[in-house]
Design an enzyme around this catalytic site. Structure first.
Site, short mmCIF file in Angstrom:
data_model
loop_
_atom_site.label_atom_id
_atom_site.label_comp_id
_atom_site.label_asym_id
_atom_site.label_seq_id
_atom_site.Cartn_x
_atom_site.Cartn_y
_atom_site.Cartn_z
N ARG A 62 0.90 0.45 -2.17
CA ARG A 62 0.27 1.73 -2.54
C ARG A 62 -0.56 2.30 -1.40
O ARG A 62 -0.77 3.51 -1.33
CB ARG A 62 -0.55 1.58 -3.82
N GLU A 99 -5.40 -17.43 -2.94
CA GLU A 99 -5.85 -18.47 -3.87
C GLU A 99 -4.69 -19.32 -4.37
O GLU A 99 -4.88 -20.41 -4.87
CB GLU A 99 -6.62 -17.85 -5.04
#
Length: 175
Positions: A62, A99
Site C-alpha cells: 500500500r 516476530e
C-alpha cells in the site's frame, strides 16, 4: 496532524475483528483509499511531510499507492521498496527479523542511483517498526539520506516509532 484528517481516516477505516487471527482488531484502510476525497486528503497531508525530499519511497504494497500519489503531488520520483524476490538482479537488499521469522526488502541496484538523494519513506501503517527500520537501512546502504517517514496509521501500543529514532516520523492517525 490536524483533527480533520485524523477524523476522516477514522471515519473511513473499517474495523475487522479477529483478523488475521483471534484477538486482533484489523484496521482496513481500503475504503479510505478507494474514496477520491479520502485519497486526495491523505495525499495532501502526507505531502506536507515531503518538503525538501527529491524522492519518495513507498513500502510494499500500500506504500506504493500512497507513495506514487505523494510523489505526483510533490513533483518528485517514486521508488518501490519491494519484498524479496520480486525484482531481477542485481538488487540492494536487507534482511530483517520479524516476530515469526525473517523478511527481505529490495530495491534495484542497476539503472538506479540514489546516492545523495533525500528520500521520504511512505507507508500505510507503522506497527512494530521493523519493516520501516529495514527500509531506512536499505536506502542508507544504497547511499540515500532518509529525511523522514510518514504513515496513515500508527499503532502506538506496538511502539514502532521508538525503533526509528531519531528519524522524524509523522502519523496522520494514532490509535
Amino acid at each position: 496532524m490536524s483533527d480533520d484528517i485524523s477524523g476522516l481516516i477514522e471515519s473511513m477505516m473499517r474495523q475487522v475483528p479477529d483478523f488475521p487471527e483471534p484477538g486482533i482488531q484489523f484496521k482496513d484502510l481500503t475504503p479510505l483509499l478507494a474514496d477520491a476525497h479520502g485519497l486526495a486528503a491523505v495525499t495532501d497531508a502526507l505531502a506536507e511531510c515531503g518538503e525538501g525530499a527529491d524522492l519518495i519511497a513507498g513500502i510494499d504494497a500500500r506504500g506504493f499507492l500512497l507513495g506514487a500519489a505523494v510523489a505526483l503531488r510533490l513533483g518528485t520520483g517514486v521508488l518501490a521498496i519491494r519484498k524479496g524476490g520480486k525484482l531481477p538482479p542485481p538488487v540492494h537488499s536487507v534482511t530483517y527479523e520479524l516476530e515469526y521469522g525473517s523478511a527481505t526488502l529490495e530495491i534495484p541496484a542497476d539503472g538506479l542511483d540514489i546516492r545523495g538523494r533525500r528520500v521520504l519513506i511512505i507507508d500505510d501503517v507503522l506497527a512494530t517498526g521493523g519493516t520501516a527500520a529495514a527500509a531506512v537501512r536499505l536506502l542508507g546502504d544504497a547511499g540515500a539520506t532518509v529525511t523522514g517517514a510518514a504513515v496513515l496509521l500508527e499503532l502506538t501500543a506496538l511502539n514502532g516509532r521508538s525503533v526509528l529514532e531519531p528519524l522524524a516520523v509523522t502519523s496522520l492517525l494514532c490509535v
